[in-house]
Design an enzyme around this catalytic site. Structure first.
Site, short mmCIF file in Angstrom:
data_model
loop_
_atom_site.label_atom_id
_atom_site.label_comp_id
_atom_site.label_asym_id
_atom_site.label_seq_id
_atom_site.Cartn_x
_atom_site.Cartn_y
_atom_site.Cartn_z
N ASP A 11 27.49 44.75 -4.13
CA ASP A 11 27.79 45.16 -5.34
C ASP A 11 28.58 43.72 -5.75
O ASP A 11 28.32 42.54 -5.54
CB ASP A 11 29.01 45.43 -4.94
CG ASP A 11 29.90 45.70 -5.74
OD1 ASP A 11 29.38 45.28 -7.30
OD2 ASP A 11 30.79 46.32 -6.36
N TYR A 228 40.47 41.00 2.13
CA TYR A 228 40.02 41.60 1.06
C TYR A 228 38.70 41.27 0.31
O TYR A 228 39.64 40.35 -0.19
CB TYR A 228 40.85 42.80 0.76
CG TYR A 228 40.22 43.80 -0.42
CD1 TYR A 228 39.23 44.94 0.45
CD2 TYR A 228 39.75 44.15 -1.53
CE1 TYR A 228 38.54 45.55 0.12
CE2 TYR A 228 38.88 44.75 -2.17
CZ TYR A 228 38.26 45.98 -1.91
OH TYR A 228 37.69 46.64 -2.11
N LYS A 231 34.52 46.92 -0.59
CA LYS A 231 34.01 47.14 0.51
C LYS A 231 32.63 46.88 1.01
O LYS A 231 31.46 47.01 0.45
CB LYS A 231 33.94 48.67 -0.31
CG LYS A 231 34.58 49.54 0.67
CD LYS A 231 35.68 49.56 0.88
CE LYS A 231 36.24 50.73 2.51
NZ LYS A 231 37.09 50.07 3.79
C1 F6R Z 1 36.66 50.39 -3.68
C2 F6R Z 1 36.79 50.46 -5.15
C3 F6R Z 1 37.59 50.38 -5.63
C4 F6R Z 1 38.39 49.32 -6.13
C5 F6R Z 1 39.90 49.28 -8.00
C6 F6R Z 1 40.40 48.60 -7.84
O1 F6R Z 1 35.88 50.36 -2.39
O2 F6R Z 1 35.72 49.46 -5.31
O3 F6R Z 1 38.45 51.18 -5.26
O4 F6R Z 1 39.53 48.46 -4.75
O5 F6R Z 1 39.30 50.07 -8.22
O6 F6R Z 1 39.81 47.66 -8.45
P1 F6R Z 1 40.17 46.10 -8.55
O7 F6R Z 1 41.32 45.38 -7.88
O8 F6R Z 1 39.00 44.58 -8.80
O9 F6R Z 1 40.71 46.52 -10.24
MG MG Z 2 32.21 47.31 -7.11
MG MG Z 3 30.29 49.94 -3.79
#
Ligand code: F6R
Ligand code: MG
Ligand code: MG
Length: 365
Positions: A11, A228, A231
């Site tokens: 990603d 973290y 994902k």
């Molecule tokens: C799950 C994922 C999303 C982000 C969420 C918060 O794999 O990628 O659910 O965790 O949108 O993202 P941030 O912290 O980047 O605002």
């Molecule tokens: Mg992403």
């Molecule tokens: Mg992804």
């Protein structure tokens, strides 16, 4: 001459938020793959998207863990990151965890699944692409494909499958592995792979021929970075027909929307929804998690036009099930078992909140 199939994915930027991939980013991936085929580095290659992840499907003669192939993937993700930065896409370069390439993509952030094969006269292969879930999510479907006679009729009635399959299981926390043979060691196998956050099936082989049947990415981003970062949306390659399960047996496990970890903020359980490429843009509560199956009929390493195998009304029931299970789980809000157990969550405020309130806990002993 043996051929190698390498699927390397990352990603490097989402559109909008983490829901999908911008067409320009996908174009940049396709362009890099076309150039690498023209230069002779690859026999064939394609770039595909599932959610916000870019999957490079590459066919070549350089074997697994080849530096040039891994460098090509690394460079392609760098180019993708530049596109993401230019367009202000979300999370540009998200899965790139190190500053410089050092010979192998493993440990650098992207996920990889590679297999070296002697191409059969007819070689049907399925590349699975997952989003909003995690390494280890293939444990259950792989078990059904290669060890469950209620899923794979061939285990019972087809001679080349009747000797069973061997599973290579990785302990992703200890960086160790074990090989377990089914059906004899099925119960031992399940002790481990029933816990996919720690144990992930890396590879499966036909025991009679020794040929590799399946491989999945087991890279855990949080374990690489120590925190973290995103994902580790997984990928897998599965060979079909003949001494392997038939195409229909390989995709049969996905008629159920299995519960996997991932979903919002990588911190919730949700149903794994099988969809076509066109529907692989998880938006509701950043999900539900998606799985796409691209079928290839290899011809001397050429990939040809992929078949989008879940673009099929037979999978409508699984999609409906995933929506119903999402409705049900979502009602739990911040409670388990929708929310992951404390030590599995990718996002947590626990240490800070616990520290803030530490002097308000009164002993009851
Ligand atoms: C799950 C994922 C999303 C982000 C969420 C918060 O794999 O990628 O659910 O965790 O949108 O993202 P941030 O912290 O980047 O605002
Ligand atoms: Mg992403
Ligand atoms: Mg992804």
């Amino acid at each position: 001459m043996p051929q190698t199939l390498s699927v390397i994915k990352a990603d490097v930027g989402g559109y909008v938020g983490h829901s999908a991939m911008h067409p320009e980013l996908l174009d940049a991936g396709r362009e890099a793959m076309t150039q690498a085929v023209q230069s002779g580095l690859l026999i064939d290659a394609q770039a595909h998207a599932c959610g916000d992840d870019l999957f490079l499907v590459m066919s070549h003669e350089r074997g697994e863990d080849n530096e040039e192939i891994h460098r090509l993937a690394w460079d392609t993700f760098q180019t993708g990151t530049e596109v993401a930065q230019k367009l202000h896409l979300y999370g540009a370069g998200q899965d790139i965890l190190v500053d410089a390439f050092s010979g192998n993509i493993r440990g650098a952030g992207p996920g990889s699944a590679e297999m070296e094969i002697e191409e059969r006269p007819s070689e049907p292969v399925i590349v699975f692409m997952g989003d909003k879930t995690s390494a280890g999510s293939f444990n259950l479907p792989f078990f059904k494909m290669f060890a469950d006679p209620f899923n794979t009729a061939g285990l019972v009635i087809a001679e080349p499958l009747h000797g069973g399959f061997e599973f290579e299981v990785h302990d992703v926390k200890e960086a160790s592995r074990i090989h377990l043979a089914c059906p004899e060691e099925m119960y031992d196998l399940l002790v481990f792979i029933g816990s996919p956050a720690r144990y992930a099936v890396k590879r499966v082989r036909n025991r009679q021929t020794g040929e590799v049947a399946a491989v999945s990415s087991t890279d855990k981003l949080s374990l690489i970075a120590g925190r973290y970062v995103g994902k580790d949306d997984p990928t897998a390659i599965v060979r079909c027909q003949g001494v392997f399960p038939a195409v229909g047996e390989v995709i049969e496990p996905f008629t159920t929307a299995w519960t996997v970890e991932g979903f919002m903020r990588g911190s919730h359980y949700g149903p794994w929804m099988p969809t076509s490429v066109d529907q692989a843009h998880p938006s509701r509560f950043d999900g539900p998690p998606r799985i796409v199956a691209l079928g290839f009929q290899l011809a001397e390493g050429k990939l040809g036009v992929p078949r989008d195998l879940f673009d099929d009304p037979s999978y409508d029931n699984a999609r409906d099930e995933a929506s119903r299970v999402s409705d049900y789980l979502r009602k739990h809000g911040p409670f388990e078992p929708h929310r992951l157990p404390l030590d599995e969550m990718e996002y947590t405020t626990m240490p800070a909140v616990a520290a803030k309130l530490s002097d308000r806990w009164e002993s009851m002993e």
